[in-house]
Design a protein around this motif. Sequence first.
Motif, PDB file in Angstrom:
ATOM      1  N   LEU A 169      42.989  37.278  47.904  1.00  0.00           N
ATOM      2  CA  LEU A 169      41.751  37.523  47.173  1.00  0.00           C
ATOM      3  C   LEU A 169      41.682  36.528  46.005  1.00  0.00           C
ATOM      4  CD1 LEU A 169      39.320  39.566  46.809  1.00  0.00           C
ATOM      5  CD2 LEU A 169      40.783  40.723  45.142  1.00  0.00           C
ATOM      6  N   ALA A 170      40.476  36.055  45.709  1.00  0.00           N
ATOM      7  CA  ALA A 170      40.308  35.105  44.597  1.00  0.00           C
ATOM      8  C   ALA A 170      39.055  35.466  43.799  1.00  0.00           C
ATOM      9  CB  ALA A 170      40.201  33.673  45.119  1.00  0.00           C
ATOM     10  N   ALA A 171      39.050  35.054  42.536  1.00  0.00           N
ATOM     11  CA  ALA A 171      37.869  35.219  41.688  1.00  0.00           C
ATOM     12  C   ALA A 171      37.066  33.925  41.727  1.00  0.00           C
ATOM     13  CB  ALA A 171      38.288  35.542  40.260  1.00  0.00           C
ATOM     14  N   LEU A 187      43.798  40.916  37.737  1.00  0.00           N
ATOM     15  CA  LEU A 187      42.517  41.498  38.101  1.00  0.00           C
ATOM     16  C   LEU A 187      41.843  42.180  36.909  1.00  0.00           C
ATOM     17  CD1 LEU A 187      40.792  41.675  40.644  1.00  0.00           C
ATOM     18  CD2 LEU A 187      41.832  43.892  41.123  1.00  0.00           C
ATOM     19  N   ARG A 188      42.638  42.774  36.025  1.00  0.00           N
ATOM     20  CA  ARG A 188      42.042  43.505  34.901  1.00  0.00           C
ATOM     21  C   ARG A 188      41.323  42.589  33.910  1.00  0.00           C
ATOM     22  NH1 ARG A 188      47.571  44.230  34.296  1.00  0.00           N
ATOM     23  NH2 ARG A 188      48.568  43.032  32.623  1.00  0.00           N
ATOM     24  N   GLY A 215      40.107  49.739  40.873  1.00  0.00           N
ATOM     25  CA  GLY A 215      40.567  51.018  40.337  1.00  0.00           C
ATOM     26  C   GLY A 215      42.046  50.997  40.034  1.00  0.00           C
ATOM     27  N   SER A 216      42.828  50.352  40.912  1.00  0.00           N
ATOM     28  CA  SER A 216      44.275  50.247  40.681  1.00  0.00           C
ATOM     29  C   SER A 216      44.570  49.415  39.438  1.00  0.00           C
ATOM     30  CB  SER A 216      44.965  49.613  41.895  1.00  0.00           C
ATOM     31  OG  SER A 216      44.803  50.430  43.039  1.00  0.00           O
ATOM     32  N   ALA A 217      43.649  48.477  39.097  1.00  0.00           N
ATOM     33  CA  ALA A 217      43.825  47.654  37.898  1.00  0.00           C
ATOM     34  C   ALA A 217      43.277  48.349  36.648  1.00  0.00           C
ATOM     35  CB  ALA A 217      43.148  46.306  38.090  1.00  0.00           C
ATOM     36  N   GLY A 218      42.712  49.543  36.821  1.00  0.00           N
ATOM     37  CA  GLY A 218      42.290  50.333  35.670  1.00  0.00           C
ATOM     38  C   GLY A 218      40.838  50.203  35.257  1.00  0.00           C
ATOM     39  N   VAL A 261      39.713  31.034  41.299  1.00  0.00           N
ATOM     40  CA  VAL A 261      40.956  31.357  40.595  1.00  0.00           C
ATOM     41  C   VAL A 261      41.724  32.418  41.378  1.00  0.00           C
ATOM     42  CG1 VAL A 261      41.954  32.139  38.415  1.00  0.00           C
ATOM     43  CG2 VAL A 261      39.754  30.910  38.419  1.00  0.00           C
ATOM     44  N   PRO A 262      42.961  32.141  41.799  1.00  0.00           N
ATOM     45  CA  PRO A 262      43.758  33.145  42.514  1.00  0.00           C
ATOM     46  C   PRO A 262      43.992  34.384  41.645  1.00  0.00           C
ATOM     47  CG  PRO A 262      44.742  30.968  42.703  1.00  0.00           C
ATOM     48  CD  PRO A 262      43.669  30.850  41.666  1.00  0.00           C
ATOM     49  N   ILE A 263      44.047  35.540  42.329  1.00  0.00           N
ATOM     50  CA  ILE A 263      44.301  36.805  41.648  1.00  0.00           C
ATOM     51  C   ILE A 263      45.780  37.161  41.807  1.00  0.00           C
ATOM     52  CG2 ILE A 263      43.789  39.268  41.591  1.00  0.00           C
ATOM     53  CD1 ILE A 263      41.501  37.593  40.604  1.00  0.00           C
ATOM     54  N   ARG A 264      46.444  37.391  40.682  1.00  0.00           N
ATOM     55  CA  ARG A 264      47.873  37.705  40.694  1.00  0.00           C
ATOM     56  C   ARG A 264      48.096  39.120  41.228  1.00  0.00           C
ATOM     57  NH1 ARG A 264      48.506  36.726  35.810  1.00  0.00           N
ATOM     58  NH2 ARG A 264      49.283  34.577  35.886  1.00  0.00           N
ATOM     59  N   ASP A 265      48.999  39.242  42.204  1.00  0.00           N
ATOM     60  CA  ASP A 265      49.460  40.538  42.729  1.00  0.00           C
ATOM     61  C   ASP A 265      48.370  41.367  43.396  1.00  0.00           C
ATOM     62  OD1 ASP A 265      52.008  39.978  41.775  1.00  0.00           O
ATOM     63  OD2 ASP A 265      51.597  40.899  39.823  1.00  0.00           O
TER      64      ASP A 265
END
Length: 293
Positions: A169-171, A187-188, A215-218, A261-265
């Motif tokens: 996944l990327a931004a 992601l947050r 949601g997992s990123a808050g 931009v790559p998303i970490r984790d």
Amino acid sequence: MDFSLRELECFTAVAEELSFTRAAQRLHLAQPPLSRHIRALEQRLGTVLFDRSGRRVALTAAGAVFYEETRSVMPQLIRAGETTRRFASGQTERLRLGFVSAVLSPELVEVLRLFREKHPQVQLLVQDLPPAEQLAALRHGTLDGGFIGLPPEERTPGIELLPWRQEALAAFVPFGHPLAKRQRMDLRALAGEALVAVSSEAAPAFAAYLRRVCGSAGFRPRIVLESPRAQAVAVMVAAGAGIALLPASLRRVVDGAAAVVPIRDAPKISHVFAHAAGAVSPAMRRFMKLLSK
């Protein structure tokens, strides 16, 4: 049918050229017989189809309705003839496949190329359709298989899924936004940002995936614009409409026009191939065997 195919062919040519002269040239027909066919058609239908006032030719209101209702007939007949000729020349099988734009990648193109190379007797018909439309077409029997992206959240009766590939996944970030300078991001970092996204109606599984990972990123994603096509979402990012979370392979759409931009984790995106359950044609078995390699 109250009119002949030749009359319909002449009408279509004039409607598209808006010129009797150009239509006659297109059909390799003299203008007097072309005009006779149009007059005969108008007599059969009981209405005038073209406004011939002065040098200008235009569709009347009735002509516009007739064109809208018949414009797909001639292309469909041409395709029918071409399909029949291919069958007669040895292409004795056919596979009707769908794909969603988010999975259009060199890997997919290579799969189709290899299958065509190994099985030239199989005619491949490929359509770009959102996941929801592909699943509906599979249920109705108008598609044989489809690259639908992520698997549906709930089991779809009558449909079987074959895991195909995974990607990151990327931004996708408009140039000028502070996040566009990041090499990688959590992601947050997108909490509260205006996002553009693929609509949940067109791609419910991908929409659910985004809600879950955000949601997992808050945070809950703040979606301000939607489109049924992932490629259109990427273009909206380049136009400055907002940030998007998309499969990294879609970077080709905005190359040089937006930052990716790559998303970490972030959890990997899992793509699947869907097909109707039950009896599978020999051509489909060979195609799925190639996918499994």
